[in-house]
Design a protein around this motif. Structure first.
Motif, PDB file in Angstrom:
ATOM      1  N   SER A   1       1.044  -1.160   0.025  1.00 28.31           N
ATOM      2  CA  SER A   1       0.008   0.484   0.450  1.00 28.31           C
ATOM      3  C   SER A   1       0.346   0.976   0.288  1.00 28.31           C
ATOM      4  CB  SER A   1      -0.659   0.162   1.597  1.00 28.31           C
ATOM      5  OG  SER A   1       0.176  -0.138   2.103  1.00 28.31           O
TER       6      SER A   1
ATOM      7  N   ALA B   1      -4.244 -12.624   7.347  1.00 31.45           N
ATOM      8  CA  ALA B   1      -5.737 -12.315   6.530  1.00 31.45           C
ATOM      9  C   ALA B   1      -5.333 -11.293   5.588  1.00 31.45           C
ATOM     10  CB  ALA B   1      -6.808 -12.451   7.312  1.00 31.45           C
ATOM     11  N   LEU B   2      -4.584 -11.000   5.650  1.00 31.96           N
ATOM     12  CA  LEU B   2      -4.662  -9.534   4.253  1.00 31.96           C
ATOM     13  C   LEU B   2      -3.937 -10.559   2.961  1.00 31.96           C
ATOM     14  CD1 LEU B   2      -2.279  -6.686   6.394  1.00 31.96           C
ATOM     15  CD2 LEU B   2      -4.923  -7.274   5.670  1.00 31.96           C
TER      16      LEU B   2
ATOM     17  N   CYS C   1      -5.650 -13.093   1.974  1.00 31.01           N
ATOM     18  CA  CYS C   1      -7.027 -13.327   1.128  1.00 31.01           C
ATOM     19  C   CYS C   1      -7.699 -12.671   0.353  1.00 31.01           C
ATOM     20  CB  CYS C   1      -7.674 -14.290   2.512  1.00 31.01           C
ATOM     21  SG  CYS C   1      -7.183 -14.218   4.021  1.00 31.01           S
ATOM     22  N   THR C   2      -6.944 -11.300   0.043  1.00 33.62           N
ATOM     23  CA  THR C   2      -7.171 -10.632  -0.805  1.00 33.62           C
ATOM     24  C   THR C   2      -6.388 -11.102  -2.162  1.00 33.62           C
ATOM     25  OG1 THR C   2      -6.116  -8.819  -0.526  1.00 33.62           O
ATOM     26  CG2 THR C   2      -8.173  -8.891   0.792  1.00 33.62           C
ATOM     27  N   ALA C   3      -7.603 -10.873  -3.532  1.00 35.23           N
ATOM     28  CA  ALA C   3      -7.129 -11.073  -4.733  1.00 35.23           C
ATOM     29  C   ALA C   3      -5.605 -10.312  -4.906  1.00 35.23           C
ATOM     30  CB  ALA C   3      -8.098 -10.568  -5.904  1.00 35.23           C
ATOM     31  N   GLU C   4      -5.550  -9.281  -4.611  1.00 38.11           N
ATOM     32  CA  GLU C   4      -4.841  -8.600  -5.193  1.00 38.11           C
ATOM     33  C   GLU C   4      -3.090  -8.590  -4.152  1.00 38.11           C
ATOM     34  OE1 GLU C   4      -6.845  -5.115  -2.419  1.00 38.11           O
ATOM     35  OE2 GLU C   4      -7.629  -7.031  -4.376  1.00 38.11           O
ATOM     36  N   HIS C   5      -3.198  -9.158  -3.530  1.00 37.23           N
ATOM     37  CA  HIS C   5      -2.417  -9.406  -2.213  1.00 37.23           C
ATOM     38  C   HIS C   5      -1.855 -11.435  -2.335  1.00 37.23           C
ATOM     39  CE1 HIS C   5      -3.873  -5.927   0.137  1.00 37.23           C
ATOM     40  NE2 HIS C   5      -2.980  -6.044  -0.875  1.00 37.23           N
ATOM     41  N   ARG C   6      -2.670 -12.276  -2.879  1.00 41.78           N
ATOM     42  CA  ARG C   6      -2.009 -13.030  -3.186  1.00 41.78           C
ATOM     43  C   ARG C   6      -1.462 -14.065  -3.129  1.00 41.78           C
ATOM     44  NH1 ARG C   6      -7.360 -16.754  -3.327  1.00 41.78           N
ATOM     45  NH2 ARG C   6      -8.310 -16.043  -2.310  1.00 41.78           N
TER      46      ARG C   6
END
Length: 231
Positions: free
Chosen positions: A37, A80-81, A83-88
């Protein structure tokens, strides 16, 4: 009156967790990370100092700015972060918080850090990662990397997990998270500080590169030299 917050004087540096994208320099001689980020445009090394991303001359972290490294207290919150598509394709970092820091409810904002451990998630196919391969994007002078098994490399620029740790330096540990099990190569023993899992990953990476090279030769109509051919 100006309100002054209490100062902490810990006996040991605090530990935190964060996620980041692994990076490889253009010439392949250095390894590091970049954030997901704020500050993501500035790759950093295993041991690094924060600076203000807005170009201001104050020291990071500043109470009136959001500059500085960021991390959370809880490992589960950092996981947990992912799990988002942009952070896989990001990796989980365990860091030591050094220098000045500001404590928040969920974590720290701080001036200096040392990355102790990088945990690499499974390949996109679900297999345990054997390497970090070109992710298809990057920053000037740096290639972003993503977890890959030996079978999914397909000739991309890549580095093994042990190789990434060596390039990054500062005693960084790089470990593979769980995925579909891959049987280790029989007969390999620990050497040069590497255990059987690391050596098995190195062997799988070399085999994948050999398979790709042979496939390219076959496609071009070439033939591998026969060491037993008589003149």
């Amino acid at each position: 009156m100006r309100l002054r917050l209490p100062e902490e004087r810990p006996t040991e540096p605090p530990t935190g967790y964060k996620i980041a994208h692994p990076m490889l320099s253009q010439d392949g001689t250095r390894a590091g990370f970049t954030g997901v980020s704020l500050g993501g445009a500035l790759p950093y090394g295993v041991l690094a100092d924060a600076s203000c991303v807005y170009g201001l001359r104050h020291r990071a972290p500043n109470r009136r700015c959001d500059c500085g490294f960021h991390c959370v207290h809880d490992r589960t919150a950092a996981e947990a972060l992912l799990c988002t598509a942009e952070h896989r394709a990001a990796v989980l970092l365990e860091v030591t918080v050094l220098g000045r820091y500001l404590r928040f409810e969920r974590g720290f904002r701080y001036a200096r850090q040392r990355v102790r451990t990088a945990t690499v998630g499974p390949c996109a196919c679900g297999t345990v990662a054997a390497a970090l391969a070109d992710a298809g994007w990057g920053r000037p002078g740096w290639r972003a990397l993503a977890p890959s098994c030996a079978g999914c490399l397909r000739g991309r620029t890549s580095v093994s997990l042990a190789g990434f740790a060596r390039l990054a330096g500062e005693r960084l540990r790089v470990v593979a998270a769980k995925g579909v099990s891959v049987a280790p190569v029989a007969g390999l023993a620990a050497a040069d500080g590497l255990g059987v899992p690391e050596l098995a990953a190195e062997a799988a990476l070399l085999q994948a590169r050999l398979d790709w090279f042979q496939a390219q030769l076959a496609r071009l109509g070439g033939r591998a030299p026969d060491s037993g051919e008589k003149g």
